[in-house]
Scaffold this motif. Structure first.
Motif, mmCIF file in Angstrom:
data_model
loop_
_atom_site.group_PDB
_atom_site.id
_atom_site.type_symbol
_atom_site.label_atom_id
_atom_site.label_comp_id
_atom_site.label_asym_id
_atom_site.label_seq_id
_atom_site.Cartn_x
_atom_site.Cartn_y
_atom_site.Cartn_z
ATOM 1 N N MET A 203 -5.538 -0.171 -5.849
ATOM 2 C CA MET A 203 -6.616 0.280 -6.715
ATOM 3 C C MET A 203 -6.643 -0.475 -8.037
ATOM 4 O O MET A 203 -7.627 -0.409 -8.770
ATOM 5 C CB MET A 203 -6.478 1.782 -6.984
ATOM 6 C CG MET A 203 -6.522 2.640 -5.730
ATOM 7 S SD MET A 203 -6.049 4.364 -6.060
ATOM 8 C CE MET A 203 -7.245 4.808 -7.306
ATOM 9 N N ASN B 117 5.122 3.592 -4.052
ATOM 10 C CA ASN B 117 4.834 4.575 -5.101
ATOM 11 C C ASN B 117 6.154 5.131 -5.619
ATOM 12 O O ASN B 117 7.209 4.944 -5.000
ATOM 13 C CB ASN B 117 3.929 5.697 -4.581
ATOM 14 C CG ASN B 117 4.510 6.400 -3.371
ATOM 15 O OD1 ASN B 117 5.603 6.963 -3.439
ATOM 16 N ND2 ASN B 117 3.790 6.379 -2.255
ATOM 17 N N SER C 119 -1.866 11.021 -9.497
ATOM 18 C CA SER C 119 -2.989 11.055 -8.558
ATOM 19 C C SER C 119 -2.450 10.897 -7.145
ATOM 20 O O SER C 119 -1.709 9.953 -6.860
ATOM 21 C CB SER C 119 -3.975 9.934 -8.879
ATOM 22 O OG SER C 119 -4.978 9.873 -7.901
ATOM 23 N N PRO C 120 -2.783 11.814 -6.238
ATOM 24 C CA PRO C 120 -2.191 11.752 -4.898
ATOM 25 C C PRO C 120 -2.632 10.525 -4.118
ATOM 26 O O PRO C 120 -1.919 10.078 -3.224
ATOM 27 C CB PRO C 120 -2.685 13.041 -4.243
ATOM 28 C CG PRO C 120 -3.938 13.384 -4.991
ATOM 29 C CD PRO C 120 -3.702 12.946 -6.403
ATOM 30 N N ASN C 121 -3.793 9.979 -4.453
ATOM 31 C CA ASN C 121 -4.285 8.802 -3.726
ATOM 32 C C ASN C 121 -4.032 7.498 -4.475
ATOM 33 O O ASN C 121 -4.592 6.460 -4.121
ATOM 34 C CB ASN C 121 -5.786 8.954 -3.463
ATOM 35 C CG ASN C 121 -6.093 10.155 -2.587
ATOM 36 O OD1 ASN C 121 -5.335 10.461 -1.665
ATOM 37 N ND2 ASN C 121 -7.204 10.832 -2.877
ATOM 38 N N ALA C 122 -3.198 7.579 -5.511
ATOM 39 C CA ALA C 122 -2.941 6.370 -6.303
ATOM 40 C C ALA C 122 -2.237 5.321 -5.449
ATOM 41 O O ALA C 122 -1.346 5.620 -4.664
ATOM 42 C CB ALA C 122 -2.100 6.715 -7.523
ATOM 43 N N SER C 123 -2.662 4.079 -5.641
ATOM 44 C CA SER C 123 -2.086 2.968 -4.865
ATOM 45 C C SER C 123 -2.212 1.691 -5.670
ATOM 46 O O SER C 123 -3.107 1.544 -6.519
ATOM 47 C CB SER C 123 -2.809 2.825 -3.519
ATOM 48 O OG SER C 123 -2.430 1.632 -2.869
ATOM 49 N N ARG D 174 0.817 -1.209 0.000
ATOM 50 C CA ARG D 174 0.000 0.000 0.000
ATOM 51 C C ARG D 174 0.859 1.271 0.000
ATOM 52 O O ARG D 174 0.417 2.332 -0.452
ATOM 53 C CB ARG D 174 -0.913 0.001 1.216
ATOM 54 C CG ARG D 174 -1.989 -1.083 1.202
ATOM 55 C CD ARG D 174 -3.026 -0.835 2.287
ATOM 56 N NE ARG D 174 -4.024 -1.892 2.324
ATOM 57 C CZ ARG D 174 -4.029 -2.880 3.217
ATOM 58 N NH1 ARG D 174 -3.076 -2.920 4.146
ATOM 59 N NH2 ARG D 174 -4.962 -3.807 3.196
ATOM 60 N N THR D 175 2.070 1.170 0.500
ATOM 61 C CA THR D 175 2.930 2.358 0.599
ATOM 62 C C THR D 175 3.830 2.545 -0.606
ATOM 63 O O THR D 175 4.521 3.564 -0.711
ATOM 64 C CB THR D 175 3.811 2.252 1.859
ATOM 65 O OG1 THR D 175 4.693 1.117 1.741
ATOM 66 C CG2 THR D 175 2.943 2.083 3.097
ATOM 67 N N TYR E 274 -1.482 4.912 -14.314
ATOM 68 C CA TYR E 274 -1.908 6.214 -13.805
ATOM 69 C C TYR E 274 -1.368 7.308 -14.733
ATOM 70 O O TYR E 274 -0.383 7.111 -15.451
ATOM 71 C CB TYR E 274 -1.402 6.428 -12.374
ATOM 72 C CG TYR E 274 -1.856 5.358 -11.416
ATOM 73 C CD1 TYR E 274 -3.191 5.277 -11.012
ATOM 74 C CD2 TYR E 274 -0.954 4.413 -10.914
ATOM 75 C CE1 TYR E 274 -3.607 4.287 -10.141
ATOM 76 C CE2 TYR E 274 -1.368 3.423 -10.043
ATOM 77 C CZ TYR E 274 -2.708 3.361 -9.661
ATOM 78 O OH TYR E 274 -3.116 2.376 -8.805
#
Length: 795
Positions: free
Chosen positions: A319, A279, A312-316, A276-277, A297
């Motif tokens: 998703m 990026n 996207s700041p919430n990209a994970s 999840r972390t 993305y």
């Protein structure tokens, strides 16, 4: 450490992240490799033998320009290589790395050919052994009664071994391979090969196909055209091909409802949180992550802060859909995780053994990576999950499998649902388990697939294998007489036990009814009543004769012989009752012997009465010398002598081979007939034969005396009675031989009653008629007048 990664499939990036997670976790561990920091080099293989060798050379050289046997000076050197997603890639890397004795840890499928330490002494396999995979698949086939199955595997050594193991296991359990397709890896990029293979699959009569291979060898299936969807097959897929990575939506729909055998693994603690972390901002130097992120993305490939802010700041990774990335650690990711720890623990043990800890010592040590081999071979530890990890392939455990159901939900989301498992080391009743209620089949057929060459024969039928065809293709034929086939054993017929018989459908054995000629039986009751009635009539006649014993008609032809004959006839009627009821040993001994003796007495009495008629006529002649033979004691002696001969025959019969009770299970279906066997057949026919001789003698003598001039001459009546007697018993013999069971007993009883009634009626009924209805004819005056009348007629 170095790692070779397959770049073509985005979903495989999880393997890289598992590698990075393991390295970070080890570097944070204060007890494992203290004062040592692990690092990694990532190189791609591109699914190509040439590119694999190129990547390996580039890694060994340390520069983009590959120079064999030349290594640029670098601050840090690798001590082991983790790579080889397939056996082919492992072989390509192993041939080069073996020149330098460089440790290679393969995380691809376990391949027995790579265990050859003569050819690959520096190669170690981390994956568990798939030696029970074919057993697990066949267990699944048997559970659903799928006996007509197609097999697809790559045309290489692993594929050939899998097909051989499957054929042997299927043969042992009487299932058949309807279709076998070997996919040539060299032709996997040829479009015409797609159509040819898919046509053969579509035209096959099998509805279930087992697919074994990996993403490389099964690229034909992975990239198939929409035609593939119309084949309507159920797919059973082994661990190394992930159908969720199919690039086309229509192909994913084709695999909806497929069953997958995946290696059973445990959840790596903290791995999902780590994913999840992940990026590009966290790992700016990871060019693979930059490329991966930009694929899904709206992010540029540049790693500058302004460029990263465009993401996207919430990209994970969480998703992403399943076909692009899976948050659950795959079997290969779990193997890579264990491989990193195996290298770390081996390096840790080596440092402890050499009592080294400084950076200078490490530099000197890593320049000789072959020194790590002895520690890799003997390493054994428990990972963070608690599983034991070994690199000794002889102790490498057999794989355990989760059976997963691949589904595409209405919102086009892909999911894998666990529906069963196969654990070869478990107790026998826990090795295989599956929950049918959880499984969702293909959308076009909600019922369980029925993949058979021929439908199972229904109950009451057996299989007839067609000549020249597999055992799964057969015809059905009804079971033979006395046999059944049940739902539990539909393949062949079994004979019912002796005390049971098949029902009309021949699918169940029913208990036979114990049968004998009983008094409750209408036939037995009627025969018994007839016997008692005739015996009562005989006793009444005997009483009549006793009451009128001084009359001429009773005194004629020896009154005592008449009494003896009537008593013996009474016993003849009553002896038939011995044949009715359940036979026992005592009854069987009495049946034939009693019948033979009392009938002999009756026939002997008739013979004596006939002889008396002839002798009495001869005595009336002047000067006759045979007067003494007409005395009653001589007649009684004749009866006694003839009867004793029969008693002797019966005694020999009882002493040598007496009658005995027995069961007849064949004569009447559904019945067990209890009957008396004769014992000695010769003795039985000797008894009948002796009675026949007496009857024949009586008939001949009475026939000669029938016209003798006597008022009360019985010869005519005896002649007719003997004719009836002989006719009954001559008809009895063939009828007796041709009948079985109760009918045979009834025939013998009828012969006894009919012959006895014939004697009684022919001999005594005329006399009773005169005694009771014509008493004037039973006087001396009438006899004298009749004699004078006869004399005048002759004159």
């Amino acid at each position: 450490m170095a790692h070779n990664w397959k770049r073509r499939l985005h979903k495989n990036y999880q393997q890289v992240l598992a590698l990075e997670f393991a390295v970070e976790e080890i570097n944070r561990d204060p007890y494992l490799l203290p004062n040592v920091t692990l690092g990694i080099h990532l190189h791609n293989t591109y699914h190509s033998d040439a590119r694999t060798l190129e990547s390996s050379l580039r890694w060994l050289s340390g520069k983009s320009q590959t120079i064999p046997n030349y290594t640029c000076e670098e601050k840090y050197k690798s001590v082991a290589l983790i790579g080889g997603a397939t056996s082919a890639l492992s072989v390509q890397m192993g041939m080069l790395l073996e020149l330098y004795k460089f440790p290679q840890i393969s995380y691809g499928p376990f391949d027995p050919s790579l265990s050859d330490k003569v050819q690959f002494p520096s190669l170690y396999q981390m994956a568990p052994q798939d030696s029970s995979l074919h057993v697990a698949i066949v267990r699944l086939l048997l559970h659903f009664d799928w006996t007509w199955v197609g097999l697809i595997a790559p045309d290489d050594m692993r594929g050939e071994k899998f097909l051989g193991d499957m054929r042997e296991e299927m043969r042992r359990h009487k299932t058949c391979a309807a279709f076998t397709e070997k996919i040539s890896v060299s032709d996997r990029r040829h479009a015409d090969m797609y159509v040819a293979i898919l046509l053969r699959i579509a035209e096959s009569s099998a509805k279930v196909f087992v697919v074994h291979g990996d993403a490389d060898s099964l690229m034909i299936l992975k990239n198939s055209v929409p035609f593939f969807h119309v084949t309507w097959k159920l797919w059973i897929i082994t661990a190394y091909w992930d159908v969720t990575m199919t690039p086309h939506k229509h192909l994913g729909d084709s695999f909806h409802g497929a069953l997958l055998f995946l290696h059973q693994t445990h959840v790596i603690p903290g791995f999902k949180t780590f994913l999840r972390t992940v990026n590009p901002a966290k790992y700016p130097e990871d060019s693979f992550l930059q490329s991966f992120w930009s694929s899904f993305y709206e992010c540029p490939l540049e790693t500058t802060e302004p460029a990263q802010e465009a993401c996207s700041p919430n990209a994970s990774l969480e998703m992403l859909p399943l076909k692009y990335f899976d948050m659950v650690a795959s079997g290969r990711s779990y193997t890579i995780y264990n491989a990193v720890y195996a290298v770390a623990w081996s390096l840790h043990e080596m440092l402890l053994s050499l009592e080294m800890g400084s950076m200078e010592d490490i530099k000197n040590l890593v320049s000789q990576p072959w020194q790590l081999h002895s520690f890799l071979r003997s390493i054994q530890f428990n990972n963070t999950v608690g599983d034991q990890v070994v690199l000794d392939e002889e102790r490498n455990p057999m794989a355990r499998y989760d059976i997963m159901n691949y589904l595409i939900l209405p919102n086009e989301t892909e999911v894998l649902v666990k529906v069963g498992q196969f654990i070869p080391q478990a107790p026998p009743d826990q090795v295989f388990s599956i929950c049918e209620m959880v499984i969702q089949w293909s959308s076009f057929d909600e019922k369980v697939f029925n993949s058979v060459c021929t439908e199972l024969c229904s109950s009451g039928f057996k299989k007839i294998v067609r000549e020249g065809e597999p055992i799964c293709c057969f015809d059905c034929a009804q079971c033979s007489e006395g046999e059944i086939s049940s739902k539990k054993e539909p393949d062949h017929c079994v004979k019912c036990p002796d005390h049971q018989y098949p029902n009309q459908e021949r699918d169940l054995c029913l208990p036979k009814i114990v049968s004998f000629l009983a008094y409750e039986d209408p036939l037995g009751l009627s025969l018994a009543c007839t016997a008692v009635s005739f015996s009562f009539i005989t006793m009444v006649i005997l009483l009549v004769f006793v009451k009128f014993q001084d009359t001429p008609i009773v005194k004629a032809n020896n009154r005592d012989l008449s009494y003896t004959l009537l008593i013996s006839l009474t016993l003849c009627f009553l002896c038939s009752l011995l044949f009715i009821g359940q036979p026992t040993t005592a009854i069987c001994l009495l049946q034939q012997t009693t019948f033979g003796i009392v009938f002999t007495v009756a026939l002997s009495s008739i013979l004596a009465k006939t002889m008396t008629v002839i002798l009495a006529f001869k005595v009336t002649r002047p000067g006759s010398r045979i007067r003494r033979w007409v005395q009653p004691r001589m007649s009684n002696s004749l009866v006694l002598i003839c009867s004793m001969i029969q008693v002797t025959i019966c005694g020999i019969w009882l002493g040598a081979s007496p009658p005995f009770p027995d069961t007849d299970i064949l004569s009447e279906p559904g019945h067990i007939i209890i009957e008396c066997k004769e014992g000695s057949v010769i003795a039985f026919y000797c008894v009948l034969g002796y009675m026949g001789v007496l009857a024949l003698g009586s008939f001949m003598v009475s026939f000669l005396a029938r016209n003798l001039p006597d008022t009360f001459n019985e010869a005519k009546f005896i002649t007719f009675s003997m004719l009836v007697f002989c006719s009954v018993w001559i008809s009895f013999l063939p009828t007796y031989q041709s009948t079985k069971g109760k009918a045979m007993v009834a025939v013998e009883i009828f012969a006894i009653l009919a012959s006895s009634a014939g004697l009684l009626g022919c001999i005594f009924m005329p006399k009773c008629y005169v005694i009771l209805l014509k008493p004037h004819m039973n006087t001396l005056e009438w006899i004298k007048n009749k004699g004078d009348s006869r004399a005048r007629n002759h004159s």
